[in-house]
Design an enzyme around this catalytic site. Structure first.
Site, mmCIF file in Angstrom:
data_model
loop_
_atom_site.group_PDB
_atom_site.id
_atom_site.type_symbol
_atom_site.label_atom_id
_atom_site.label_comp_id
_atom_site.label_asym_id
_atom_site.label_seq_id
_atom_site.Cartn_x
_atom_site.Cartn_y
_atom_site.Cartn_z
ATOM 1 N N HIS A 75 8.762 11.271 -0.564
ATOM 2 C CA HIS A 75 7.575 10.616 0.014
ATOM 3 C C HIS A 75 8.040 9.554 1.001
ATOM 4 O O HIS A 75 8.776 8.622 0.639
ATOM 5 C CB HIS A 75 6.754 9.985 -1.111
ATOM 6 C CG HIS A 75 5.438 9.419 -0.700
ATOM 7 N ND1 HIS A 75 4.329 10.192 -0.464
ATOM 8 C CD2 HIS A 75 5.062 8.140 -0.486
ATOM 9 C CE1 HIS A 75 3.319 9.421 -0.129
ATOM 10 N NE2 HIS A 75 3.729 8.166 -0.141
ATOM 11 N N MET A 96 4.372 2.894 8.022
ATOM 12 C CA MET A 96 3.388 1.821 8.196
ATOM 13 C C MET A 96 3.577 1.161 9.570
ATOM 14 O O MET A 96 4.711 1.007 10.040
ATOM 15 C CB MET A 96 3.561 0.753 7.106
ATOM 16 C CG MET A 96 3.351 1.277 5.709
ATOM 17 S SD MET A 96 3.492 -0.045 4.504
ATOM 18 C CE MET A 96 4.074 0.876 3.074
ATOM 19 N N SER A 108 9.239 7.687 -3.517
ATOM 20 C CA SER A 108 8.901 7.033 -2.249
ATOM 21 C C SER A 108 10.117 6.263 -1.748
ATOM 22 O O SER A 108 10.613 5.366 -2.442
ATOM 23 C CB SER A 108 7.751 6.054 -2.471
ATOM 24 O OG SER A 108 7.794 5.048 -1.478
ATOM 25 N N MET A 143 0.351 5.540 7.118
ATOM 26 C CA MET A 143 -0.536 4.384 6.962
ATOM 27 C C MET A 143 -0.570 3.671 8.312
ATOM 28 O O MET A 143 -0.028 2.572 8.493
ATOM 29 C CB MET A 143 -0.010 3.453 5.848
ATOM 30 C CG MET A 143 -0.196 4.029 4.464
ATOM 31 S SD MET A 143 0.812 3.243 3.234
ATOM 32 C CE MET A 143 2.352 4.158 3.466
ATOM 33 N N MET A 156 -4.665 6.724 -3.343
ATOM 34 C CA MET A 156 -3.878 5.495 -3.476
ATOM 35 C C MET A 156 -4.292 4.769 -4.755
ATOM 36 O O MET A 156 -5.481 4.505 -4.971
ATOM 37 C CB MET A 156 -4.104 4.581 -2.276
ATOM 38 C CG MET A 156 -3.586 5.123 -0.956
ATOM 39 S SD MET A 156 -1.834 5.483 -1.028
ATOM 40 C CE MET A 156 -1.173 3.838 -1.266
ATOM 41 N N ASP A 190 -0.526 7.820 -5.786
ATOM 42 C CA ASP A 190 0.525 7.033 -5.151
ATOM 43 C C ASP A 190 0.373 5.528 -5.376
ATOM 44 O O ASP A 190 -0.541 4.904 -4.872
ATOM 45 C CB ASP A 190 0.443 7.324 -3.642
ATOM 46 C CG ASP A 190 1.510 6.639 -2.842
ATOM 47 O OD1 ASP A 190 1.436 6.714 -1.600
ATOM 48 O OD2 ASP A 190 2.410 6.017 -3.438
ATOM 49 N N ASP A 215 6.954 6.655 3.438
ATOM 50 C CA ASP A 215 5.841 5.734 3.735
ATOM 51 C C ASP A 215 5.968 5.153 5.136
ATOM 52 O O ASP A 215 6.873 4.380 5.408
ATOM 53 C CB ASP A 215 5.812 4.587 2.705
ATOM 54 C CG ASP A 215 5.232 5.053 1.392
ATOM 55 O OD1 ASP A 215 5.833 4.785 0.337
ATOM 56 O OD2 ASP A 215 4.168 5.714 1.426
ATOM 57 N N HIS A 273 3.492 10.013 4.651
ATOM 58 C CA HIS A 273 2.231 9.315 4.369
ATOM 59 C C HIS A 273 2.008 8.318 5.501
ATOM 60 O O HIS A 273 2.658 7.274 5.553
ATOM 61 C CB HIS A 273 2.364 8.613 3.007
ATOM 62 C CG HIS A 273 1.213 7.737 2.677
ATOM 63 N ND1 HIS A 273 1.278 6.815 1.645
ATOM 64 C CD2 HIS A 273 -0.026 7.629 3.195
ATOM 65 C CE1 HIS A 273 0.126 6.175 1.576
ATOM 66 N NE2 HIS A 273 -0.689 6.644 2.492
HETATM 67 C C1 DX5 Z 1 2.311 1.838 -0.745
HETATM 68 C C2 DX5 Z 1 2.958 3.204 -0.577
HETATM 69 C C3 DX5 Z 1 3.394 3.798 -1.890
HETATM 70 C C4 DX5 Z 1 4.412 2.909 -2.607
HETATM 71 C C5 DX5 Z 1 4.690 3.478 -3.979
HETATM 72 O O1 DX5 Z 1 1.675 1.473 0.457
HETATM 73 O O2 DX5 Z 1 2.062 4.126 0.005
HETATM 74 O O3 DX5 Z 1 3.975 5.093 -1.650
HETATM 75 O O4 DX5 Z 1 5.610 2.890 -1.865
HETATM 76 O O5 DX5 Z 1 5.646 2.638 -4.539
HETATM 77 P P1 DX5 Z 1 5.533 2.103 -6.038
HETATM 78 O O6 DX5 Z 1 5.733 3.322 -6.901
HETATM 79 O O7 DX5 Z 1 6.682 1.120 -6.120
HETATM 80 O O8 DX5 Z 1 4.183 1.490 -6.201
HETATM 81 ZN ZN ZN Z 2 2.760 6.276 0.015
#
Ligand code: DX5
Ligand code: ZN
Length: 224
Positions: free
Chosen positions: A32, A36, A7, A67, A136, A174, A34, A65
């Site tokens: 990956h 947001m 990620s 969010m 998650m 994840d 992320d 991903h």
């Molecule tokens: C959290 C993200 C995850 C996170 C994973 O909202 O969706 O992808 O970045 O990171 P670690 O492995 O550090 O928990």
């Molecule tokens: Zn994620």
């Protein structure tokens, strides 16, 4: 073979291209991303411009991903930016089936995501429409959080549902995964493991990925 999907949330954003190249050498095939919006998730990260930059910098598969609230508004932008995989939260979609169909219609792999508090059964009706399900194992928003152990049962439940419906979507997990728990996560039955802090918050991310891959492969063999 279980895939490790680093990620980028925990990566060094000033050296993303360089770090992606190192991860590719370590055998990584999926990155990956992320996304947001500070609304659905309590953090603000990256959007289509960074995906487009990553697209230019790597041929690794980009697993976006989302969010974000009302993800339908941005599907075209992520497709145009070069996403290979787009996952949307069941909790953020009023018409989840329509959204998943729209992702697939754009020739991008469609994923449905569940927050830790959302039961697996919420996806029963849309499992035929997904290429993967992202479970998650932390509450969305930040890297470096603690793995939520209840996720292991959700992984097992999803495996049972997949077999019962004779489907072959991938199961991705994840959040909070590192050397200390990747074995039990793999034995519970996942295909893709996302890891951020356990890779990038180390002196050598390439070495960290290789150790995770070795641990995952050992657990897969033990699982039989
Ligand atoms: C959290 C993200 C995850 C996170 C994973 O909202 O969706 O992808 O970045 O990171 P670690 O492995 O550090 O928990
Ligand atoms: Zn994620």
């Amino acid at each position: 073979m279980v895939e490790i999907a680093p990620s980028i949330l925990s990566a060094d954003f000033a050296r993303l291209g360089e770090q992606m190249a190192a991860l590719k050498e370590a055998g990584v095939r999926i990155i990956h991303v992320d996304v947001m919006d500070g609304h659905f998730a309590p953090n603000l990260t990256v959007g289509p411009p960074v995906v487009a930059a990553l697209r230019q910098a790597t041929d690794l598969r980009l697993d976006c991903h989302l969010m974000i609230a009302e993800p339908d508004r941005y599907l075209d932008a992520f497709v145009a930016a070069g996403a290979d995989m787009i996952s949307v939260h069941q909790e953020a979609c009023v018409h989840l089936a329509r959204t998943l169909n729209a992702i697939r219609a754009a020739k991008v792999e469609a994923g449905a995501v569940l927050n830790p508090a959302t039961p697996v059964l919420m996806l029963t009706e849309v499992l035929p429409l997904v290429d993967y399900v992202l479970l998650m194992s932390v509450n969305p928003g930040f890297g470096g959080q603690k793995f939520i152990p209840g996720t292991l049962n959700k992984i097992r439940q999803l495996n049972t549902l997949r077999a019962a419906q004779k489907l072959n979507f991938s199961i991705e997990v994840d959040g909070g995964i590192g050397l200390e728990n990747i074995g039990e996560v793999v034995r519970a039955g996942v295909d893709i493991v996302v890891a951020g802090a356990s890779i990038f918050h180390t002196p050598n991310p390439k070495e960290a990925v290789m150790q995770l891959r070795r641990a995952a492969s050992l657990a897969s063999t033990a699982k039989g």
